[in-house]
Scaffold this motif. Sequence first.
Motif, PDB file in Angstrom:
ATOM      1  N   ARG A 168      18.454  96.820  68.624  1.00 47.15           N
ATOM      2  CA  ARG A 168      17.193  96.262  69.100  1.00 47.15           C
ATOM      3  C   ARG A 168      17.463  94.924  69.772  1.00 47.15           C
ATOM      4  O   ARG A 168      18.178  94.078  69.234  1.00 47.15           O
ATOM      5  CB  ARG A 168      16.211  96.057  67.947  1.00 47.15           C
ATOM      6  N   ILE A 169      16.899  94.752  70.981  1.00 47.91           N
ATOM      7  CA  ILE A 169      17.032  93.500  71.719  1.00 47.91           C
ATOM      8  C   ILE A 169      15.645  92.888  71.860  1.00 47.91           C
ATOM      9  O   ILE A 169      14.760  93.502  72.449  1.00 47.91           O
ATOM     10  CB  ILE A 169      17.637  93.715  73.121  1.00 47.91           C
ATOM     11  N   GLN A 170      15.471  91.707  71.303  1.00 48.99           N
ATOM     12  CA  GLN A 170      14.202  91.005  71.452  1.00 48.99           C
ATOM     13  C   GLN A 170      14.265  90.148  72.708  1.00 48.99           C
ATOM     14  O   GLN A 170      15.012  89.178  72.770  1.00 48.99           O
ATOM     15  CB  GLN A 170      13.913  90.120  70.227  1.00 48.99           C
ATOM     16  N   PHE A 171      13.515  90.526  73.719  1.00 44.84           N
ATOM     17  CA  PHE A 171      13.558  89.808  74.990  1.00 44.84           C
ATOM     18  C   PHE A 171      12.728  88.530  74.893  1.00 44.84           C
ATOM     19  O   PHE A 171      11.570  88.562  74.475  1.00 44.84           O
ATOM     20  CB  PHE A 171      13.041  90.693  76.121  1.00 44.84           C
ATOM     21  N   THR A 172      13.344  87.431  75.294  1.00 42.69           N
ATOM     22  CA  THR A 172      12.705  86.115  75.308  1.00 42.69           C
ATOM     23  C   THR A 172      13.071  85.417  76.612  1.00 42.69           C
ATOM     24  O   THR A 172      14.030  85.807  77.281  1.00 42.69           O
ATOM     25  CB  THR A 172      13.180  85.261  74.111  1.00 42.69           C
ATOM     26  N   PRO A 173      12.341  84.371  76.994  1.00 39.40           N
ATOM     27  CA  PRO A 173      12.639  83.694  78.260  1.00 39.40           C
ATOM     28  C   PRO A 173      14.042  83.110  78.338  1.00 39.40           C
ATOM     29  O   PRO A 173      14.596  82.965  79.436  1.00 39.40           O
ATOM     30  CB  PRO A 173      11.573  82.590  78.326  1.00 39.40           C
ATOM     31  N   ASP A 174      14.652  82.766  77.178  1.00 37.46           N
ATOM     32  CA  ASP A 174      15.988  82.166  77.215  1.00 37.46           C
ATOM     33  C   ASP A 174      17.110  83.184  77.021  1.00 37.46           C
ATOM     34  O   ASP A 174      18.280  82.811  76.897  1.00 37.46           O
ATOM     35  CB  ASP A 174      16.102  81.070  76.154  1.00 37.46           C
ATOM     36  N   LEU A 175      16.779  84.463  77.006  1.00 33.52           N
ATOM     37  CA  LEU A 175      17.801  85.503  76.861  1.00 33.52           C
ATOM     38  C   LEU A 175      18.654  85.571  78.126  1.00 33.52           C
ATOM     39  O   LEU A 175      18.128  85.566  79.247  1.00 33.52           O
ATOM     40  CB  LEU A 175      17.135  86.859  76.602  1.00 33.52           C
ATOM     41  N   LEU A 176      19.963  85.636  77.970  1.00 27.53           N
ATOM     42  CA  LEU A 176      20.885  85.680  79.099  1.00 27.53           C
ATOM     43  C   LEU A 176      21.397  87.103  79.316  1.00 27.53           C
ATOM     44  O   LEU A 176      21.432  87.902  78.367  1.00 27.53           O
ATOM     45  CB  LEU A 176      22.074  84.752  78.852  1.00 27.53           C
ATOM     46  N   PRO A 177      21.827  87.425  80.529  1.00 26.59           N
ATOM     47  CA  PRO A 177      22.396  88.760  80.771  1.00 26.59           C
ATOM     48  C   PRO A 177      23.554  89.090  79.847  1.00 26.59           C
ATOM     49  O   PRO A 177      23.702  90.232  79.404  1.00 26.59           O
ATOM     50  CB  PRO A 177      22.845  88.694  82.231  1.00 26.59           C
ATOM     51  N   SER A 178      24.381  88.087  79.529  1.00 27.39           N
ATOM     52  CA  SER A 178      25.526  88.334  78.652  1.00 27.39           C
ATOM     53  C   SER A 178      25.088  88.665  77.229  1.00 27.39           C
ATOM     54  O   SER A 178      25.847  89.286  76.475  1.00 27.39           O
ATOM     55  CB  SER A 178      26.455  87.110  78.631  1.00 27.39           C
ATOM     56  N   ASP A 179      23.869  88.251  76.848  1.00 28.99           N
ATOM     57  CA  ASP A 179      23.347  88.606  75.527  1.00 28.99           C
ATOM     58  C   ASP A 179      23.057  90.097  75.433  1.00 28.99           C
ATOM     59  O   ASP A 179      22.927  90.639  74.327  1.00 28.99           O
ATOM     60  CB  ASP A 179      22.064  87.825  75.230  1.00 28.99           C
ATOM     61  N   ILE A 180      22.968  90.754  76.555  1.00 30.03           N
ATOM     62  CA  ILE A 180      22.699  92.184  76.601  1.00 30.03           C
ATOM     63  C   ILE A 180      23.984  92.971  76.814  1.00 30.03           C
ATOM     64  O   ILE A 180      24.291  93.913  76.082  1.00 30.03           O
ATOM     65  CB  ILE A 180      21.697  92.511  77.732  1.00 30.03           C
ATOM     66  N   THR A 181      24.752  92.569  77.813  1.00 27.14           N
ATOM     67  CA  THR A 181      25.933  93.349  78.197  1.00 27.14           C
ATOM     68  C   THR A 181      27.154  93.067  77.334  1.00 27.14           C
ATOM     69  O   THR A 181      28.004  93.933  77.129  1.00 27.14           O
ATOM     70  CB  THR A 181      26.298  93.065  79.658  1.00 27.14           C
ATOM     71  N   GLY A 182      27.265  91.825  76.818  1.00 27.33           N
ATOM     72  CA  GLY A 182      28.439  91.418  76.074  1.00 27.33           C
ATOM     73  C   GLY A 182      29.238  90.374  76.853  1.00 27.33           C
ATOM     74  O   GLY A 182      28.944  90.093  78.023  1.00 27.33           O
ATOM     75  N   ILE A 183      30.229  89.805  76.222  1.00 27.69           N
ATOM     76  CA  ILE A 183      31.022  88.746  76.849  1.00 27.69           C
ATOM     77  C   ILE A 183      32.509  88.958  76.556  1.00 27.69           C
ATOM     78  O   ILE A 183      32.880  89.702  75.642  1.00 27.69           O
ATOM     79  CB  ILE A 183      30.602  87.343  76.333  1.00 27.69           C
ATOM     80  N   SER A 184      33.331  88.290  77.361  1.00 29.69           N
ATOM     81  CA  SER A 184      34.784  88.285  77.133  1.00 29.69           C
ATOM     82  C   SER A 184      35.166  86.959  76.497  1.00 29.69           C
ATOM     83  O   SER A 184      34.806  85.891  76.999  1.00 29.69           O
ATOM     84  CB  SER A 184      35.543  88.479  78.449  1.00 29.69           C
ATOM     85  N   ILE A 185      35.857  87.024  75.379  1.00 33.53           N
ATOM     86  CA  ILE A 185      36.263  85.834  74.629  1.00 33.53           C
ATOM     87  C   ILE A 185      37.791  85.747  74.613  1.00 33.53           C
ATOM     88  O   ILE A 185      38.486  86.751  74.376  1.00 33.53           O
ATOM     89  CB  ILE A 185      35.707  85.870  73.192  1.00 33.53           C
ATOM     90  N   TYR A 186      38.291  84.551  74.873  1.00 37.50           N
ATOM     91  CA  TYR A 186      39.738  84.343  74.904  1.00 37.50           C
ATOM     92  C   TYR A 186      40.298  84.328  73.488  1.00 37.50           C
ATOM     93  O   TYR A 186      39.831  83.595  72.612  1.00 37.50           O
ATOM     94  CB  TYR A 186      40.069  83.029  75.600  1.00 37.50           C
TER      95      TYR A 186
END
Length: 321
Positions: free
Chosen positions: A73-91
């Motif tokens: 479940r994704i709660q959409f808010t005005p401060d939600l970023l695209p990476s919060d949905i798709t995921g991110i790359s972490i070193y």
Amino acid sequence: MIQTDYAPPTPNDRARAIVDNVSKVIVGKTAVIEQTLAALIAQGHILVEDVPGVGKTMLAKSLAASLGCQFKRIQFTPDLLPSDITGISIYNQRDGQFEFRPGPVMAQVVLADEINRATPKTQSALLEAMEEWQVSVDGTTHYLGYPFIVLATQNPIEYEGTFPLPEAQLDRFLIRVSLGYPDFAEELAVIERQEHIHPIENLDAVATPEDVVALQAAARDVYVDGLVREYIVSLTEATRNHQDVALGASPRASLGMFRMARSYALVQNRDYVIPDDVQALAHGVMSHRIILSPAARMRRLQTREVIDRLLETVPIPGAVR
């Protein structure tokens, strides 16, 4: 040799079992459950537009539980970023490489709650995943698994601080449904079922993700007569010529209706489509793809009324008038 009368369940049996299982949680909304399952079988996504508290989240949860699918479940808010949905790359300092941390969209059943509260950029990240069945992070493409369905919700009565989906993005949803309020008996049944424990807690899976893929394959074999195909196109074309419509449904609507009709027929325990299937799906498939003229909006005309009129006037194959 011992002979038994056991016969494996057919795709139709499997579909009905899923509908019946979800109905243990979502009371009195069989038609919506059937259309939701049909959209999943048709490999489409659903826009659920309704007021709070009528069971939008439970519909998504119970569907995922019935299929044994991963739910996010994704709660959409005005401060939600695209990476919060798709995921991110972490070193990773240990091995000196970047590691992909998948976002919630990588699940099989995704609930995008109040999608119109996020910015257009964030909305686009979800819609890209819906359309392409993949996400791209730092130049690397990550493919989504099967099955995959997004149930996006919108609250039709609160518009302050929202970013309504443009028509081009609304068109990406295969169908729009509304649960609506239950009637007196249904609401009483909801109270009684939740007196001690919520039914979702004891809901067992009656199918597997592999069964869903098999249902999707079976739907492609459902027969659609040429007259029914012409009826689908005639309805779509009629939206473009209606005096109260500024922008009618696109060919994507015809394709969506064709796919939905085959899947819906499968859910209805048939291997062929009838005109009644098209009529049952007309509002869900077309209502969010039609833009009314300014004059029609001034008269407070609703798209539902336009579609009702088209269903009355467009000739039905085989019907005697």
